[in-house]
Enzyme design. Structure first.
Site, PDB file in Angstrom:
ATOM      1  N   TYR A   1      44.054  83.272 -14.401  1.00  0.00           N
ATOM      2  CA  TYR A   1      44.494  81.885 -14.569  1.00  0.00           C
ATOM      3  C   TYR A   1      43.401  80.891 -14.176  1.00  0.00           C
ATOM      4  CZ  TYR A   1      49.263  83.657 -15.185  1.00  0.00           C
ATOM      5  OH  TYR A   1      50.375  84.305 -15.635  1.00  0.00           O
TER       6      TYR A   1
ATOM      7  N   LYS B   1      45.899  97.558 -13.193  1.00  0.00           N
ATOM      8  CA  LYS B   1      45.648  98.381 -14.379  1.00  0.00           C
ATOM      9  C   LYS B   1      44.223  98.911 -14.285  1.00  0.00           C
ATOM     10  CE  LYS B   1      47.635  98.311 -18.139  1.00  0.00           C
ATOM     11  NZ  LYS B   1      48.322  99.421 -18.850  1.00  0.00           N
TER      12      LYS B   1
ATOM     13  N   ASP C   1      52.121  98.330 -15.686  1.00  0.00           N
ATOM     14  CA  ASP C   1      53.120  98.487 -16.760  1.00  0.00           C
ATOM     15  C   ASP C   1      54.197  99.491 -16.347  1.00  0.00           C
ATOM     16  OD1 ASP C   1      51.133 100.429 -16.855  1.00  0.00           O
ATOM     17  OD2 ASP C   1      51.255 100.715 -19.017  1.00  0.00           O
TER      18      ASP C   1
ATOM     19  N   ASP D   1      53.088  87.189 -11.765  1.00  0.00           N
ATOM     20  CA  ASP D   1      53.883  86.178 -12.458  1.00  0.00           C
ATOM     21  C   ASP D   1      54.989  86.860 -13.252  1.00  0.00           C
ATOM     22  OD1 ASP D   1      54.746  83.812 -13.506  1.00  0.00           O
ATOM     23  OD2 ASP D   1      52.918  83.358 -14.619  1.00  0.00           O
TER      24      ASP D   1
ATOM     25  N   ASP E   1      59.196  87.545 -12.239  1.00  0.00           N
ATOM     26  CA  ASP E   1      60.270  87.049 -13.107  1.00  0.00           C
ATOM     27  C   ASP E   1      61.224  88.178 -13.514  1.00  0.00           C
ATOM     28  OD1 ASP E   1      59.237  84.526 -12.918  1.00  0.00           O
ATOM     29  OD2 ASP E   1      59.151  84.150 -15.064  1.00  0.00           O
TER      30      ASP E   1
END
Ligand code: NAI
Ligand code: MG
Length: 363
Positions: free
Chosen positions: A141, A192, A225, A249, A253
């Protein structure tokens, strides 16, 4: 002791939710001699209306000087067209940046009384209590270059850059391990490393911090994942999850939806401990936004804001007993079937924002 709180209620339902926290602060001051000193400022759209900025320099200075900032919510259709750098969210981003709030804590707690409101089967989430620790000031970001270039052949190229330095991973890992020690003593780190260099370094640094300083904590590594899959398959296997800005993030959620309503979810953002005092700068806010669709109607659920204040008691003031008491009061009120509209269920009694706050305080 004096405990300095800076309140930024913001827009929409922010002030309605903050009013319920103010009742609890007043009670703790008069009945428990808690010594909270509160000051209040403007952030978001209301700050823009008052002085053309999403937060004034004066209020920024007050936020910097406070022991903790309580933040409501910002934004709304009224300010959708204001210039980008003074849009309501800019106030929150400025606070995060200047206070260097690099650790975002998002608990996902499923109160037994609300287990049936989850997106999952009640038995998978009943009693769920996990904490996602998301790195908040680094990663893709913020990394440079971050651009869209014109390739000149009718094609454009968008570039975002994931950057993590050792110190950024060390400090977020330390926060996660320290929090785990106050909970079930287990950390799962997600990245990852199979496809990203930042994942390789993340994995290495977390492993080193663990070995050097927190060998007593159980550490597990998971690809992000697979972690998302496990969060939905069997969320109760986790205690603390530590991950980067982007994965955090999304995963937070996902975790949020395991617990029912947006109106229930608190969060904390912490900075580094001060070299002299050991105190961390901190901001506490509900996960939800300003909910313009219900603002001004007195129906918003104040629990996310109140639970954010409980986190403030726990993490900024080490008032563990008081935080436990407040969280237990929330659970008891839900158990008694008292609900705001967003979490209303058959056989329960529906109340407004102010009644919910009063009931929790009474409990
Ligand atoms: P939102 O969280 O404000 O609302 C989403 C839905 O959940 C709405 O239907 C709302 O009524 C409901 N809801 C949210 N909190 C609730 C509560 N405490 N009690 C009962 N119902 C609740 O998200 P939305 O609609 O996407 O955004 C609205 C505005 O808030 C936008 O301007 C957005 O930019 C801003 N926003 C601000 C955030 C912040 O201040 N940190 C975070 C997210 C959005
Ligand atoms: Mg998000």
């Amino acid at each position: 002791t004096v405990r300095k709180l800076f309140l930024l209620p913001g827009d929409g339902i922010g002030p309605e939710a903050m009013a319920e926290v103010r009742k609890i602060i007043a009670y703790m001051n008069s009945e428990m001699k808690a010594g909270f000193e509160t000051d209040e400022g403007l952030v978001g759209g209301c700050a823009y209306d008052a002085h053309g900025a999403a937060i004034s320099e004066d209020d920024m200075a007050k936020a910097m000087a406070a022991d903790a900032v309580l933040f409501g919510a910002v934004g709304g259709p009224k300010w959708d067209a204001v210039p980008y750098d003074v849009r309501p969210e800019a106030g929150l981003l400025r606070l995060r940046k200047d206070l260097e709030l690099f650790a975002n804590l998002r608990p996902a707690i499923c109160y037994p009384a609300l287990a049936s409101a989850s997106s999952l089967k009640p038995e998978l989430v009943e009693g769920l209590d996990i904490l996602i620790v998301r790195e908040l000031t680094g990663g893709v970001y913020f990394g440079e270059p971050k651009i869209i270039t014109d390739l000149g052949n009718g094609q454009k190229r968008a570039i975002d850059t994931q950057v993590y330095d050792t110190y950024e991973i060390e400090r977020i890992a330390s926060v996660a391990f320290e929090l785990a020690r106050t909970r079930k003593n287990a950390v799962c780190s997600m990245e990852k490393r199979n496809v990203m260099k930042s994942g390789v370094l993340w994995n290495q640094v977390v492993t080193e911090v663990h070995k050097a300083k927190y060998p007593d904590v159980k550490l597990e590594h998971m690809l992000a994942d697979a972690g998302g899959m496990q969060l939905v398959r069997n969320p109760k296997q986790f205690d603390v999850i530590v991950t980067d800005n982007l994965f955090g993030d999304m995963l937070s959620d996902v975790a949020a939806m395991l617990t029912g309503s947006l109106g229930m979810l608190p969060s904390a953002s912490l900075g580094a401990p001060d070299a002299k005092t050991g105190k961390r700068k901190a901001l506490y806010e509900p996960v939800h936004g300003s909910a313009p669709d219900i603002a001004g109607k007195g129906v918003a659920n104040p629990i996310a804001m109140i639970a954010s204040f409980a986190m403030c008691l726990r993490y900024s003031f080490n008032m563990i007993k008081e935080a436990d008491t407040l969280e237990k009061a929330i659970a008891n009120v839900l158990e008694k079937g008292i609900r705001t509209g967003d979490i209303m269920a058959e056989g329960c009694r529906q109340v407004g924002t102010s009644d919910m706050g009063d009931t929790i305080l009474a409990e």
